[in-house]
Design an enzyme around this catalytic site. Structure first.
Site, mmCIF file in Angstrom:
data_model
loop_
_atom_site.group_PDB
_atom_site.id
_atom_site.type_symbol
_atom_site.label_atom_id
_atom_site.label_comp_id
_atom_site.label_asym_id
_atom_site.label_seq_id
_atom_site.Cartn_x
_atom_site.Cartn_y
_atom_site.Cartn_z
ATOM 1 N N ASP A 184 -14.563 46.854 8.336
ATOM 2 C CA ASP A 184 -13.066 47.382 8.673
ATOM 3 C C ASP A 184 -11.980 46.826 7.815
ATOM 4 O O ASP A 184 -11.613 45.429 7.975
ATOM 5 C CB ASP A 184 -13.033 46.966 10.259
ATOM 6 C CG ASP A 184 -12.005 47.756 10.949
ATOM 7 O OD1 ASP A 184 -10.913 47.992 10.076
ATOM 8 O OD2 ASP A 184 -11.968 48.217 11.997
ATOM 9 N N ARG A 242 -16.932 60.059 16.603
ATOM 10 C CA ARG A 242 -16.519 61.607 16.191
ATOM 11 C C ARG A 242 -17.549 62.092 15.473
ATOM 12 O O ARG A 242 -17.584 61.390 14.310
ATOM 13 C CB ARG A 242 -15.026 61.353 15.973
ATOM 14 C CG ARG A 242 -14.203 61.092 16.784
ATOM 15 C CD ARG A 242 -14.063 62.136 18.024
ATOM 16 N NE ARG A 242 -12.821 62.059 19.217
ATOM 17 C CZ ARG A 242 -13.475 61.301 20.146
ATOM 18 N NH1 ARG A 242 -14.459 61.060 20.480
ATOM 19 N NH2 ARG A 242 -12.292 61.108 21.069
ATOM 20 N N ASP A 266 -24.368 61.328 19.877
ATOM 21 C CA ASP A 266 -23.502 61.835 21.305
ATOM 22 C C ASP A 266 -22.562 62.813 21.039
ATOM 23 O O ASP A 266 -21.816 63.197 21.829
ATOM 24 C CB ASP A 266 -22.848 60.556 21.905
ATOM 25 C CG ASP A 266 -22.487 60.889 23.426
ATOM 26 O OD1 ASP A 266 -23.293 61.470 24.327
ATOM 27 O OD2 ASP A 266 -21.245 60.541 23.637
ATOM 28 N N GLU A 271 -18.656 71.651 20.102
ATOM 29 C CA GLU A 271 -19.052 71.351 21.350
ATOM 30 C C GLU A 271 -18.630 72.408 22.361
ATOM 31 O O GLU A 271 -17.500 72.628 22.776
ATOM 32 C CB GLU A 271 -18.586 70.038 21.923
ATOM 33 C CG GLU A 271 -19.081 68.904 20.931
ATOM 34 C CD GLU A 271 -18.467 67.594 21.381
ATOM 35 O OE1 GLU A 271 -17.640 67.367 22.141
ATOM 36 O OE2 GLU A 271 -19.155 66.506 20.675
ATOM 37 N N HIS A 291 -22.173 64.197 24.546
ATOM 38 C CA HIS A 291 -20.907 63.604 24.554
ATOM 39 C C HIS A 291 -20.484 62.923 25.739
ATOM 40 O O HIS A 291 -19.500 63.124 26.512
ATOM 41 C CB HIS A 291 -19.586 64.538 24.216
ATOM 42 C CG HIS A 291 -18.573 63.994 23.579
ATOM 43 N ND1 HIS A 291 -17.624 64.682 22.927
ATOM 44 C CD2 HIS A 291 -17.926 62.714 23.802
ATOM 45 C CE1 HIS A 291 -16.932 63.814 22.423
ATOM 46 N NE2 HIS A 291 -16.771 62.724 22.994
#
Length: 337
Positions: A184, A242, A266, A271, A291
């Site tokens: 990160d 995402r 997931d 979708e 999801h």
């Protein structure tokens, strides 16, 4: 006087009473009995009907049209980790503060991340299918040999993005124990047990790699063959964040050529899923869910109390720090955490 239209679920009675104590009137019209989020036309009609001065929502579509039709709004609250269903640029232009509820589902997603990684590592789903299919013969050790898996303890787990979900997951994994690495560029964790590394190193050495990124111009399609090809053959790839931050064609190729052990997914490009998504969903080495990583009853409690605290600080306690942060995301480049 301030009248608030509330379409986000506030089923926790204490949280609802608390919100009602902050404003003159709260009109509760949760989207859940409606069966889906309110579309822009429905939302405009609701705002007009209720003559609301402010709005607190969860999934409703707050487009530029909705905002321009209601420039009088004193604020908009979005009960989500990121305010992705509102036109932030227009809200800022109109001077409408936007609040959201960061980390509302961090506990839920972290728990499911770990649960599904363990399920994949321990061959839980195929073992259940085998048992329900009445395949247990006379050999006492048939299942023992066929479905022997691995422990998560002692593995290296890499977090791509180390925001709330990554940090919650890391804290849980530390008790297994597992070694935590993270990438990160916008965050430095003070915990010496967590090792910050380059993205190439993370993909190369970790046994489990988890994606915890929002979709931004920087992250969209960021995880592609360049990084996926570095994964170890026995690695597990996890995406509960995402879908579009990962190049799905590159991930599918990796799975079909059995270059990695498997994936926990997931989220999907479409979708409901399209044909390419279903190729991954049906793959024998993929554990896929629709999801639902953040779908717990407790998440609604979390978002209600987080929203209440933010609004109390802004309107009743004069918290300058929160005031300075309102809508900041639209004015500056979004970060990975």
């Amino acid at each position: 006087m301030m009248k608030v239209l509330l379409t986000a679920p506030y089923e926790n009675e204490k949280a609802l009473r608390e919100l009602e104590g902050l404003f003159d009137e709260v009109i509760y019209r949760s989207w859940k009995p409606h069966g889906r989020a309110y579309n822009p036309t429905e939302l405009k009609a609701l705002l007009e009907e209720t003559e609301a001065d402010a709005l607190i929502t969860e999934h409703d579509e707050i487009t530029a049209d909705v905002l321009r039709a209601n420039p009088h709004l004193k604020f908009v609250g979005i009960c989500r980790g990121t305010p992705s269903n509102i036109d932030l640029a227009v809200a800022t232009e109109l001077g409408i503060p936007v609040f959201h509820t960061p980390a509302r589902n961090a506990q839920a997603v972290a728990e499911m991340f770990i649960a599904n990684v363990i399920a994949l590592m321990r061959n839980t789903l195929p073992a259940i299918d085998w048992l329900e299919g009445k395949n247990w013969g006379e050999g006492a050790h048939t299942s023992y040999l066929q479905f022997k898996g691995n422990e998560l303890a002692g593995k290296k787990v890499g977090m791509v993005g180390f925001g709330a979900v990554g940090q919650f997951t890391a804290r849980m994994l530390s008790s297994f124990p597992a070694e935590i690495l993270y990438y990160d560029p916008y965050y430095e964790d003070a915990n010496p047990a967590y090792k910050k590394v380059a993205l190439e190193e993370l993909f190369s050495v970790c046994d489990v790699v988890g994606i915890h990124l929002p979709v931004t111009t920087e992250t969209n399609g960021m995880i592609d063959k360049k990084y996926l090809s570095l994964l170890k053959k026995d690695a597990i790839f996890v995406n509960t964040a995402r879908a579009t931050v990962v190049n799905r064609e590159d991930l599918l190729e990796l799975l079909e050529t059995e270059r990695i052990r498997g994936a926990v997914l997931d989220v999907f490009y479409q979708e409901p899923p399209d044909e390419i998504d279903y190729k991954m969903i049906h793959h024998k080495n993929v554990l896929a869910t629709p999801h639902i990583a953040g779908a717990t009853h407790e998440v609604e409690d979390h978002h209600a109390f987080i929203m209440n605290n933010n609004l109390r600080a802004f309107f009743h306690e004069g918290n300058k720090t929160i005031k300075q942060l309102v809508n900041k995301a639209v004015l500056e480049k979004q970060t990975l955490n």
